[in-house]
Enzyme design. Structure first.
Site, PDB file in Angstrom:
ATOM      1  N   THR A   1       0.823  -1.218   0.000  1.00 37.90           N
ATOM      2  CA  THR A   1       0.000   0.000   0.000  1.00 37.90           C
ATOM      3  C   THR A   1       0.854   1.263   0.000  1.00 37.90           C
ATOM      4  OG1 THR A   1      -1.918  -1.026   1.019  1.00 37.90           O
ATOM      5  CG2 THR A   1      -1.618   1.311   1.453  1.00 37.90           C
TER       6      THR A   1
ATOM      7  N   THR B   1       1.450  -4.424   4.346  1.00 38.13           N
ATOM      8  CA  THR B   1       1.241  -4.804   5.748  1.00 38.13           C
ATOM      9  C   THR B   1       0.714  -6.232   5.891  1.00 38.13           C
ATOM     10  OG1 THR B   1      -1.019  -3.943   5.720  1.00 38.13           O
ATOM     11  CG2 THR B   1       0.726  -2.435   6.443  1.00 38.13           C
TER      12      THR B   1
HETATM   13  N1  ASP Z   1      -2.492  -5.617   0.353  1.00 45.28           N
HETATM   14  C1  ASP Z   1      -1.493  -4.693   0.813  1.00 45.28           C
HETATM   15  C2  ASP Z   1      -0.172  -5.427   0.958  1.00 45.28           C
HETATM   16  O1  ASP Z   1       0.061  -6.119   1.909  1.00 45.28           O
HETATM   17  C3  ASP Z   1      -1.918  -4.080   2.068  1.00 45.28           C
HETATM   18  C4  ASP Z   1      -0.978  -3.125   2.685  1.00 45.28           C
HETATM   19  O2  ASP Z   1       0.096  -2.836   2.236  1.00 45.28           O
HETATM   20  O3  ASP Z   1      -1.366  -2.628   3.732  1.00 45.28           O
HETATM   21  O4  ASP Z   1       0.641  -5.287   0.138  1.00 45.28           O
END
Ligand code: ASP
Length: 340
Positions: free
Chosen positions: A14, A86
């Site tokens: 993200t 995340t």
């Molecule tokens: N789907 C994303 C990932 O893990 C979510 C994020 O970065 O918060 O790459």
């Protein structure tokens, strides 16, 4: 004053997204873009930015993290920041922690709010991560702190950090141990040191796991009235469906539903099976309290491996790494045993 040299390795997530024509967020930003969004970084450190990949962390693999560890191990630098998604941060940070022995801070950071939203947290988290990497206390204790995660002005040990909420800004926590440090104004306030012995023992047994082959590990989360059909499928399927180990998200202090106990026992005869607490964010399991065929005394006797305080996702990472390193059942049990 000589500024520390900090390498930023961007994997995606993200923090590295941007909107497409429809407004949906897509991977797109590289390490240079992340650095450009935080002009304050230049005053803190000599930054080298490198885009390793542009993928969501739900699509990362063990092999990529092993390659990343090799890359980090070879860097001539004073600190490393990995930016990623995340979704799997609690796993990748722990895997890096198992693989790396370095005297410099290695920090994983990310963002919950994407760059198109009001008050995205990515730039602040990146700045905080670099501040942490440059801090004298952190640098002096880098080896004992191990790989760290920095999110929302808190610093967590890789073995303890969990993603405790799917969407909230304050999604990360270390419920068992609390944070290692907090950022206040521009200061790092140390709060605790991690218990490092289990990681050190694991590293000694693992040796160089980076050349091993992928070893798929199934994670089965046990719920009320679980009939065990998936365990039966693992027993009956050709080559155990391709799995080389199993983690059971165990009930309470280390229990399975009674009707599943014979299946779990049979599974432990053919594959390494690790019990790990499904409750909370993991926590040490019982060893000698409850009797009966589905409780910890019987299951331990039957050869199930006790996962200690590691929650199921981290137990799965450790089991994959042990198998990749070619460890047998006894050595795997010894490694897990050190985690309580
Ligand atoms: N789907 C994303 C990932 O893990 C979510 C994020 O970065 O918060 O790459």
């Amino acid at each position: 004053m000589i500024k520390p040299r900090i390498n930023i390795l961007a994997l995606g997530g993200t923090i590295a997204t941007r909107p497409d024509a429809s407004g949906a967020m897509q991977m797109g930003l590289g390490a240079d873009d992340l650095v450009a969004a935080v002009p304050e970084l230049a005053a803190l450190a000599d930054i080298t930015a490198e885009t390793v990949s542009k993928v969501g962390s739900h699509s990362l693999g063990f092999d990529q993290i092993h390659a990343l560890a090799v890359r980090i191990a070879g860097l001539d630098t004073d600190g490393v920041i990995v930016t990623q998604g995340t979704d799997t941060l609690e796993e990748t940070a722990f895997l890096l922690d198992l693989l790396l022995v370095r005297d410099i801070p290695v920090i994983v950071t990310a963002a919950m709010r994407n760059p198109a939203l009001t008050s995205p947290d990515g730039p602040g988290n990146l700045l905080a991560a670099v501040r942490v990497a440059c801090d004298p206390w952190i640098r002096a204790h880098a080896r004992v702190l191990g790989v760290m995660a920095v999110m929302l002005d808190e610093v967590y040990a890789a073995a303890d950090v969990v993603k405790a909420h799917p969407t909230r800004l304050n999604a990360f926590a270390a419920p068992q141990s609390g944070p290692l440090a907090a950022l206040v104004e521009d200061r790092i306030v140390p709060l605790s040191r991690p218990v490092r012995e289990p990681i050190t023992l694991a590293q000694a047994r693992l040796g160089d796991a980076s050349h091993g082959k992928a070893q798929p590990v199934a994670l089965l989360w046990l719920g009320l009235d679980e009939p065990g059909f998936l365990v039966q499928a693992l027993l009956d399927g050709r080559d155990h469906l391709g799995y080389r180990g199993v983690v059971l998200g165990a009930m309470g202090g280390g229990h399975v539903p009674e009707r599943m106990a014979p299946l779990a026992t049979r599974l432990a005869e053919v594959l390494p099976v690790v019990m790990s607490a499904r409750a909370g964010a993991g926590g040490p399991l019982l060893r000698q309290t409850y009797g009966g065929p589905s409780s910890e005394i019987a299951l331990r006797k039957a050869g199930l491996i006790w996962g200690g305080r590691l929650q199921p996702l981290k137990a799965r990472v450790l089991l994959e790494t042990c198998l990749r390193a070619g460890l047998g059942r006894a050595a795997i049990a010894e490694v897990f045993d050190a985690f309580g």
